[in-house]
Design a protein around this motif. Sequence first.
Motif, short mmCIF file in Angstrom:
data_model
loop_
_atom_site.label_atom_id
_atom_site.label_comp_id
_atom_site.label_asym_id
_atom_site.label_seq_id
_atom_site.Cartn_x
_atom_site.Cartn_y
_atom_site.Cartn_z
N ARG A 1 0.82 -1.27 0.07
CA ARG A 1 -0.04 -0.21 0.07
C ARG A 1 0.87 1.11 -0.07
O ARG A 1 0.96 1.87 1.05
CB ARG A 1 -0.99 0.04 1.23
N ASP A 2 1.42 1.44 -1.20
CA ASP A 2 2.23 2.82 -1.39
C ASP A 2 1.40 4.04 -1.76
O ASP A 2 0.43 4.08 -2.36
CB ASP A 2 3.18 2.55 -2.71
N GLY A 3 1.35 4.83 -0.68
CA GLY A 3 0.73 6.09 -0.50
C GLY A 3 0.49 6.71 -1.93
O GLY A 3 -0.50 7.32 -2.46
N GLU A 4 1.63 6.84 -2.46
CA GLU A 4 1.85 7.68 -3.86
C GLU A 4 1.00 6.85 -4.91
O GLU A 4 0.40 7.57 -5.81
CB GLU A 4 3.22 7.85 -3.94
N VAL A 5 1.41 5.71 -4.95
CA VAL A 5 0.61 4.85 -5.88
C VAL A 5 -0.91 4.77 -5.71
O VAL A 5 -1.55 5.22 -6.82
CB VAL A 5 1.20 3.33 -5.97
N ILE A 6 -1.38 4.94 -4.65
CA ILE A 6 -2.91 5.00 -4.48
C ILE A 6 -3.46 6.38 -4.86
O ILE A 6 -4.38 6.51 -5.46
CB ILE A 6 -3.06 4.63 -2.80
N GLY B 1 -10.79 3.89 -0.55
CA GLY B 1 -11.23 2.85 0.41
C GLY B 1 -11.20 1.32 -0.60
O GLY B 1 -10.80 0.23 0.34
N LEU B 2 -11.14 1.52 -1.66
CA LEU B 2 -11.11 0.12 -2.37
C LEU B 2 -9.75 -0.41 -2.43
O LEU B 2 -9.39 -1.47 -2.35
CB LEU B 2 -11.43 0.51 -3.81
N PHE B 3 -8.64 0.51 -2.29
CA PHE B 3 -7.29 0.15 -2.58
C PHE B 3 -6.64 -0.09 -1.22
O PHE B 3 -5.73 -0.65 -0.92
CB PHE B 3 -6.49 1.04 -3.35
N GLU B 4 -7.21 0.60 -0.08
CA GLU B 4 -6.37 0.64 1.01
C GLU B 4 -7.16 0.24 2.35
O GLU B 4 -6.76 0.19 3.44
CB GLU B 4 -5.53 1.93 1.26
N GLY B 5 -8.41 0.28 2.13
CA GLY B 5 -9.29 -0.19 3.08
C GLY B 5 -10.21 -1.61 2.97
O GLY B 5 -9.73 -2.35 2.38
N ASP B 6 -11.32 -1.49 3.69
CA ASP B 6 -12.12 -2.66 3.45
C ASP B 6 -12.98 -2.33 2.20
O ASP B 6 -14.01 -1.74 1.99
CB ASP B 6 -13.38 -2.93 4.70
N PHE B 7 -12.72 -3.34 1.19
CA PHE B 7 -13.13 -3.53 -0.19
C PHE B 7 -14.75 -3.27 -0.25
O PHE B 7 -15.45 -2.47 -0.86
CB PHE B 7 -12.60 -4.33 -1.17
N ALA B 8 -15.42 -4.20 0.57
CA ALA B 8 -16.66 -4.62 0.48
C ALA B 8 -17.41 -3.52 1.22
O ALA B 8 -18.37 -2.80 0.59
CB ALA B 8 -17.15 -5.72 1.47
N VAL B 9 -16.72 -2.83 2.25
CA VAL B 9 -17.34 -1.57 2.94
C VAL B 9 -17.32 -0.18 1.86
O VAL B 9 -18.21 0.55 1.69
CB VAL B 9 -16.58 -1.00 4.19
N ALA B 10 -16.35 -0.29 1.17
CA ALA B 10 -16.25 0.90 -0.08
C ALA B 10 -17.27 0.82 -0.88
O ALA B 10 -18.11 1.80 -1.19
CB ALA B 10 -14.76 0.79 -0.49
N LEU B 11 -17.54 -0.32 -1.32
CA LEU B 11 -18.83 -0.72 -2.43
C LEU B 11 -20.04 -0.46 -1.57
O LEU B 11 -20.70 0.05 -2.42
CB LEU B 11 -18.67 -2.04 -2.87
N ASP B 12 -19.99 -0.76 -0.57
CA ASP B 12 -21.31 -0.28 0.26
C ASP B 12 -21.45 1.00 0.41
O ASP B 12 -22.77 1.54 0.08
CB ASP B 12 -21.55 -1.20 1.63
N ARG B 13 -20.68 1.58 0.73
CA ARG B 13 -20.70 3.24 0.73
C ARG B 13 -21.04 3.87 -0.45
O ARG B 13 -21.96 4.57 -0.51
CB ARG B 13 -19.34 3.81 1.17
N ALA B 14 -20.51 3.44 -1.52
CA ALA B 14 -20.74 3.70 -3.07
C ALA B 14 -22.08 3.45 -3.30
O ALA B 14 -22.72 4.40 -4.12
CB ALA B 14 -19.67 3.03 -4.02
N ALA B 15 -22.68 2.34 -3.03
CA ALA B 15 -24.01 1.83 -3.12
C ALA B 15 -24.92 2.95 -2.49
O ALA B 15 -26.12 3.26 -3.20
CB ALA B 15 -24.21 0.43 -2.80
N ALA B 16 -24.64 3.27 -1.37
CA ALA B 16 -25.42 3.98 -0.50
C ALA B 16 -25.58 5.41 -1.09
O ALA B 16 -26.70 6.14 -1.14
CB ALA B 16 -24.80 4.10 0.87
N PHE B 17 -24.26 6.02 -1.53
CA PHE B 17 -24.37 7.12 -2.22
C PHE B 17 -25.15 7.33 -3.39
O PHE B 17 -25.94 8.25 -3.57
CB PHE B 17 -22.74 7.36 -2.65
#
Length: 212
Positions: A50-55, A143-159
Amino acid sequence: MSDGSRDYHKPVRRPAELFDRLFSAEDPAEVSRVAHSTAQALLSRVREDRDGEVIDRLVAFTSEHGIDDIAELWSRSPAKTLPGALWRLYLLQLMIHDDPQTAALLYERGRTELHSADAVVAGAPVPAGPDELVTLIDTILRGLFEGDFAVALDRAAAFCRVQASGATHLADDYEATEPERASAFTTRALRLSDYASDLAACAALWRRDALT
């Protein structure tokens, strides 16, 4: 963002010859193979190191390079796949960046009309202006790249559900006086609702280790 066909005006940098050759032939099996392999390779590599610059570069990719390269890679993938999910997140990000004022209008209207926890799940401040929504969608993509992938998708769906609610109610407001504008908002609401369903399904698949 216009809800009809649009021309992406962001600068585009074409990849190397190998990439062009991969898509020179319209072989659906080859297109599918490349879409899945690139999505899996990208996500695995970034999440393992998880390189911050790459993300940062991945989050800012469409601002710097446009959407065309991502579209060639992933836009023809089925909705409930890893490349399909990544494509929808990047397209959603572009929609917000391209017209944050309309996005904020839809979000605030949806937040006040939608009687659910979706606004809380999405995580925008109250009230959410254009700058806050740009920050929010970038945070969700990160969040897809450095967090919980499913949570990021759920947040996007709610959005998407909040935005869809706002678009639906604005369409109702304009129906009598500006039917064309009402139709555009209705189209956007349907698209956002579809994205919400697709992203929620992808989150469920990811939790079962079945999103490929």
